[in-house]
Design a protein around this motif. Structure first.
Motif, PDB file in Angstrom:
ATOM      1  N   ASP A  18       0.837  -1.209   0.000  1.00 10.20           N
ATOM      2  CA  ASP A  18       0.000   0.000   0.000  1.00 10.20           C
ATOM      3  C   ASP A  18       0.865   1.249   0.000  1.00 10.20           C
ATOM      4  OD1 ASP A  18      -2.303  -1.522   0.043  1.00 10.20           O
ATOM      5  OD2 ASP A  18      -2.376  -1.576   2.237  1.00 10.20           O
ATOM      6  N   THR A  19       2.007   1.179   0.703  1.00 12.08           N
ATOM      7  CA  THR A  19       2.888   2.350   0.794  1.00 12.08           C
ATOM      8  C   THR A  19       3.425   2.758  -0.571  1.00 12.08           C
ATOM      9  OG1 THR A  19       3.539   1.693   3.023  1.00 12.08           O
ATOM     10  CG2 THR A  19       4.966   3.277   1.894  1.00 12.08           C
ATOM     11  N   VAL A  20       3.753   1.778  -1.415  1.00  7.80           N
ATOM     12  CA  VAL A  20       4.319   2.089  -2.734  1.00  7.80           C
ATOM     13  C   VAL A  20       3.275   1.989  -3.835  1.00  7.80           C
ATOM     14  CG1 VAL A  20       6.618   1.335  -2.020  1.00  7.80           C
ATOM     15  CG2 VAL A  20       5.074  -0.300  -3.122  1.00  7.80           C
ATOM     16  N   ALA A  21       1.999   1.944  -3.475  1.00 10.86           N
ATOM     17  CA  ALA A  21       0.937   1.801  -4.474  1.00 10.86           C
ATOM     18  C   ALA A  21       0.901   2.983  -5.438  1.00 10.86           C
ATOM     19  CB  ALA A  21      -0.411   1.641  -3.781  1.00 10.86           C
ATOM     20  N   PHE A  22       1.415   4.145  -5.017  1.00 13.13           N
ATOM     21  CA  PHE A  22       1.399   5.328  -5.899  1.00 13.13           C
ATOM     22  C   PHE A  22       2.249   5.106  -7.157  1.00 13.13           C
ATOM     23  CE2 PHE A  22       5.036   5.893  -3.116  1.00 13.13           C
ATOM     24  CZ  PHE A  22       6.018   6.378  -3.961  1.00 13.13           C
ATOM     25  N   LEU A  23       3.160   4.126  -7.118  1.00 18.20           N
ATOM     26  CA  LEU A  23       3.992   3.835  -8.292  1.00 18.20           C
ATOM     27  C   LEU A  23       3.191   3.174  -9.407  1.00 18.20           C
ATOM     28  CD1 LEU A  23       7.204   2.347  -6.609  1.00 18.20           C
ATOM     29  CD2 LEU A  23       6.948   4.617  -7.628  1.00 18.20           C
ATOM     30  N   GLY A  24       2.060   2.571  -9.065  1.00 18.66           N
ATOM     31  CA  GLY A  24       1.370   1.736 -10.031  1.00 18.66           C
ATOM     32  C   GLY A  24       2.029   0.365 -10.088  1.00 18.66           C
ATOM     33  N   GLN A  25       1.473  -0.521 -10.903  1.00 20.57           N
ATOM     34  CA  GLN A  25       2.015  -1.881 -10.988  1.00 20.57           C
ATOM     35  C   GLN A  25       2.824  -2.131 -12.255  1.00 20.57           C
ATOM     36  OE1 GLN A  25      -0.744  -5.063 -10.318  1.00 20.57           O
ATOM     37  NE2 GLN A  25      -1.574  -4.171  -8.441  1.00 20.57           N
ATOM     38  N   TRP A  26       2.613  -1.342 -13.314  1.00 19.90           N
ATOM     39  CA  TRP A  26       3.243  -1.666 -14.592  1.00 19.90           C
ATOM     40  C   TRP A  26       3.761  -0.410 -15.295  1.00 19.90           C
ATOM     41  CZ3 TRP A  26       5.631  -5.625 -16.087  1.00 19.90           C
ATOM     42  CH2 TRP A  26       5.818  -5.963 -17.420  1.00 19.90           C
ATOM     43  N   GLY A  27       4.500   0.406 -14.526  1.00 20.69           N
ATOM     44  CA  GLY A  27       5.135   1.575 -15.118  1.00 20.69           C
ATOM     45  C   GLY A  27       6.465   1.220 -15.754  1.00 20.69           C
ATOM     46  N   ARG A  28       7.185   2.230 -16.191  1.00 19.44           N
ATOM     47  CA  ARG A  28       8.474   1.999 -16.846  1.00 19.44           C
ATOM     48  C   ARG A  28       9.451   1.274 -15.916  1.00 19.44           C
ATOM     49  NH1 ARG A  28      12.931   6.617 -18.179  1.00 19.44           N
ATOM     50  NH2 ARG A  28      14.461   5.274 -19.215  1.00 19.44           N
ATOM     51  N   PHE A  29       9.468   1.661 -14.642  1.00 19.13           N
ATOM     52  CA  PHE A  29      10.366   1.044 -13.674  1.00 19.13           C
ATOM     53  C   PHE A  29      10.092  -0.460 -13.558  1.00 19.13           C
ATOM     54  CE2 PHE A  29      10.966  -0.371  -9.249  1.00 19.13           C
ATOM     55  CZ  PHE A  29      12.333  -0.172  -9.123  1.00 19.13           C
ATOM     56  N   GLN A  30       8.823  -0.815 -13.392  1.00 21.77           N
ATOM     57  CA  GLN A  30       8.484  -2.239 -13.240  1.00 21.77           C
ATOM     58  C   GLN A  30       8.795  -3.025 -14.514  1.00 21.77           C
ATOM     59  OE1 GLN A  30       6.497   0.250 -12.272  1.00 21.77           O
ATOM     60  NE2 GLN A  30       5.665  -0.161 -10.226  1.00 21.77           N
ATOM     61  N   ARG A  31       8.568  -2.410 -15.677  1.00 23.49           N
ATOM     62  CA  ARG A  31       8.852  -3.116 -16.933  1.00 23.49           C
ATOM     63  C   ARG A  31      10.347  -3.388 -17.086  1.00 23.49           C
ATOM     64  NH1 ARG A  31       4.927   0.553 -18.966  1.00 23.49           N
ATOM     65  NH2 ARG A  31       6.545   1.883 -19.871  1.00 23.49           N
ATOM     66  N   VAL A  32      11.180  -2.392 -16.732  1.00 25.17           N
ATOM     67  CA  VAL A  32      12.634  -2.581 -16.829  1.00 25.17           C
ATOM     68  C   VAL A  32      13.088  -3.700 -15.895  1.00 25.17           C
ATOM     69  CG1 VAL A  32      14.869  -1.506 -16.303  1.00 25.17           C
ATOM     70  CG2 VAL A  32      13.151  -0.247 -17.612  1.00 25.17           C
ATOM     71  N   VAL A  33      12.629  -3.660 -14.650  1.00 24.23           N
ATOM     72  CA  VAL A  33      13.005  -4.696 -13.680  1.00 24.23           C
ATOM     73  C   VAL A  33      12.529  -6.063 -14.147  1.00 24.23           C
ATOM     74  CG1 VAL A  33      12.601  -5.548 -11.340  1.00 24.23           C
ATOM     75  CG2 VAL A  33      13.100  -3.130 -11.719  1.00 24.23           C
ATOM     76  N   PHE A  34      11.290  -6.129 -14.605  1.00 24.02           N
ATOM     77  CA  PHE A  34      10.687  -7.389 -15.034  1.00 24.02           C
ATOM     78  C   PHE A  34      11.515  -8.029 -16.148  1.00 24.02           C
ATOM     79  CE2 PHE A  34       7.901 -10.164 -17.344  1.00 24.02           C
ATOM     80  CZ  PHE A  34       6.952 -10.623 -16.451  1.00 24.02           C
ATOM     81  N   PHE A  35      11.770  -7.306 -17.216  1.00 19.60           N
ATOM     82  CA  PHE A  35      12.405  -7.904 -18.394  1.00 19.60           C
ATOM     83  C   PHE A  35      13.904  -8.126 -18.195  1.00 19.60           C
ATOM     84  CE2 PHE A  35       8.564  -6.060 -20.412  1.00 19.60           C
ATOM     85  CZ  PHE A  35       8.042  -7.242 -20.919  1.00 19.60           C
ATOM     86  N   LEU A  36      14.572  -7.257 -17.444  1.00 17.87           N
ATOM     87  CA  LEU A  36      16.003  -7.465 -17.221  1.00 17.87           C
ATOM     88  C   LEU A  36      16.251  -8.668 -16.309  1.00 17.87           C
ATOM     89  CD1 LEU A  36      17.533  -3.873 -16.903  1.00 17.87           C
ATOM     90  CD2 LEU A  36      17.411  -5.389 -18.891  1.00 17.87           C
ATOM     91  N   LEU A  37      15.425  -8.828 -15.289  1.00 18.46           N
ATOM     92  CA  LEU A  37      15.580 -10.000 -14.426  1.00 18.46           C
ATOM     93  C   LEU A  37      15.238 -11.282 -15.186  1.00 18.46           C
ATOM     94  CD1 LEU A  37      14.171  -8.788 -10.972  1.00 18.46           C
ATOM     95  CD2 LEU A  37      16.547  -9.264 -11.586  1.00 18.46           C
ATOM     96  N   CYS A  38      14.220 -11.214 -16.040  1.00 18.27           N
ATOM     97  CA  CYS A  38      13.902 -12.389 -16.864  1.00 18.27           C
ATOM     98  C   CYS A  38      15.071 -12.726 -17.783  1.00 18.27           C
ATOM     99  CB  CYS A  38      12.642 -12.125 -17.689  1.00 18.27           C
ATOM    100  SG  CYS A  38      11.094 -12.183 -16.741  1.00 18.27           S
TER     101      CYS A  38
END
Length: 556
Positions: A18-38
């Motif tokens: 809830d604290t970091v909910a303001f970031l959204g779930q699928w912004g640029r940051f999450q996409r970069v982390v998602f695909f680079l870790l994959c």
């Protein structure tokens, strides 16, 4: 005074999502982390199963030195024997060379003047001649791992998985102590460097020593990447990453392996090609962040807040002036003084029970690796066999993702394990002329067991709190590697009974399904941050748990 503090800690840190909910779930940051870790996981796919080709045994027979023999004697010096109902040239013996030379010099004709069954045989004292129809070379042909030394072939795979076992055990604790990110890149470095070093080995002993070190990095970086992504990402994106994202990345690497092996038939060339992609991953250090959850658990709130603010900038959203409240700061500083180890998995009764049950459930990976290493036996062409075995994992991982999104964990695990064990029991009932049906049943079993294995990694990450998550995941991987260590030898049971490996693997799947009945349910629950929250999870009644799930927004 101690208990209220524990309760307060439990309440505040539950709200990290809830604290970091303001970031959204699928912004640029999450996409970069998602695909680079994959992307960092792809090398594990071809690294884990390279031994399928490196340790495959080419057709071979005794070397016949260039001596003066007639054509007839040169063609018959290797005796024939019955193997699986077929006449084949002996792999480990020949007629005594001195006797054959004498008979050849005297003009005797084999089969007419001499009864071959009466001739004395000897071992391959001059070495072996290996077929190059499929491979130019493997470590079996390079180091002569055949006949009296054939035990070294499955033992080579066992040494690799012992390295994986030790690496999984140590890397989990190191990751909880020093951070997810340093361990991720350290294990990727070990994996890359020692894959390359293996090219220069000149003996089997040196090869397995380096292979053991290589195994320390294999899968360990998979675990670190899995936990790092699961802690950074939130909500349905976390489920997508923990199941389909990481697993499909592994499957992509697995499917690339037969392609590399098909064009590079020499084992040294194959190892070189598989080591080079690892060099491309080290620049990712500047793009993949540390886990804010882990930083908070260590009291490093300033660093955690800096990562979240950077994420807000990447996602083009406004971060609040204070992201983590003062009470959270004080609690995390207090908690950072605590050190946790693998002993914490056994210290409390309810955690200890969960730990022991998970150890039993993870024996399913014996079946997974057994079926994977059996790939070369599925089809006359080992490259096609390996690709089929790899391709079946894609629908398995998609199924695991769907199950994680919509089904309770216990139901998913038990169902897939039972569904995987049944086809393996049925294999022995298939007539030998229906080889395609045998292949279909084995692949159906692998599909289900692969689905269950993928579910278990995500399930384990959901059960344990942040301070123990990587240690727990590493421990379960360690236990599962005990199964993978014996899998190569387990396949040799077909010497005594053709279908005994399938019966054994099917039994392990059924036993694992029964053990899963006693695990706690985590479907719909936010990730626990503290050991106290894990304790509390066990105290929910079925009715209260259902009510909680219906109100929690993070997993819907």
């Amino acid at each position: 005074m101690e208990e209220p503090c524990k309760e307060k800690n439990s309440l505040t840190m539950t709200n990290y999502d809830d604290t970091v909910a303001f970031l959204g779930q699928w912004g640029r940051f999450q996409r970069v982390v998602f695909f680079l870790l994959c992307a960092s996981i792809v090398p594990n796919g071809f690294g884990a199963f390279t031994l399928v080709f490196l340790t495959d045994t080419p057709t071979h027979h005794c070397m016949v030195p260039d001596v003066n023999l007639t054509k007839d004697w040169r063609e018959t010096i290797i005796p024939t024997e019955v193997v699986n109902g077929k006449q084949e040239l002996s792999s480990c013996s020949r007629f005594r060379l001195d006797v054959v030379r004498n008979l050849s010099a005297r003009g005797f004709v084999p089969g007419r003047d001499v009864n071959l069954t009466d001739l004395e045989q000897e071992a391959c004292v001059d070495g072996w001649s290996y077929s190059t129809d499929v491979y130019q070379s493997t470590i079996v042909s390079e180091f002569d791992l055949v006949c009296s030394d054939q035990w070294k072939q499955p033992f080579t795979s066992t040494v690799f998985f012992l390295g994986v076992l030790v690496g999984s055990f140590c890397s989990g604790q190191l990751s909880d102590r020093f951070g997810r990110k340093p361990v991720l890149f350290a294990t990727m470095a070990v994996q890359t460097v020692f894959t390359f070093v293996q090219i220069f080995t000149a003996s089997w002993t040196t090869f397995i020593i380096i292979l053991f070190i290589n195994g320390l990095g294999q899968i360990s970086n998979y675990i670190a990447a899995l936990v790092l992504g699961a802690e950074i990402l939130t909500g349905s994106v976390r489920v997508l990453y923990s199941s389909m994202g990481t697993c499909l990345s592994f499957a992509v690497g697995y499917m690339m392996l037969p392609l590399f092996a098909y064009f590079l038939r020499d084992w040294r060339s194959l190892m070189l090609a598989l080591s080079l992609p690892g060099l491309a991953y080290f620049p990712l250090w500047w793009f993949i962040p540390e886990s804010p959850r882990w930083l908070l658990s260590k009291g490093r709130v300033t660093e955690a807040e800096a990562i979240v603010r950077k994420a807000a900038k990447w996602n083009k959203v406004q971060a609040p002036a204070v992201i983590f409240r003062d009470d959270e700061v004080n609690e995390t500083k207090t908690r950072s003084k605590e050190h946790h180890s693998v002993l914490d998995l056994l210290r409390k009764s309810n955690i200890r029970t969960t730990t022991l049950i998970l150890c039993l459930v993870f024996t399913m990976t014996t079946a997974y690796f057994g079926l994977s290493f059996n790939a070369t036996q599925l089809h006359a062409n080992p490259y096609i066999s390996c690709f089929i075995s790899a391709a079946v994992e894609v629908p398995a991982y998609i199924s695991s993702w769907l199950a994680l999104r919509y089904l309770p964990r216990q139901l998913s695990i038990i169902g897939t394990l039972l569904f995987g064990g049944l086809p393996l029991f049925l294999v022995q009932l298939v007539p030998q002329n229906l080889s395609n049906l045998t292949l279909a049943l084995e692949m159906l079993g692998k599909y289900a067991i692969t689905t269950g294995t993928a579910l278990m990694f995500a399930y384990t990450a959901e059960i344990y709190p942040t301070v123990l998550r990587n240690t727990a995941t590493g421990t379960w991987t360690t236990v599962s590697r005990l199964g993978s260590c014996i899998a190569p030898f387990l396949l040799k049971l077909r010497i005594y009974l053709e279908y005994l490996p399938y019966i054994t693997l099917g039994t392990l799947a059924v036993v694992s399904a029964f053990a899963a009945l006693f695990l706690p349910e985590s479907f719909g629950r936010p990730l626990p941050e503290t050991i106290q929250q894990m304790h509390k999870r066990k105290r929910y009644s079925d009715g209260k748990r259902t009510e909680f799930l219906s109100k929690d927004p993070h997993w819907r």
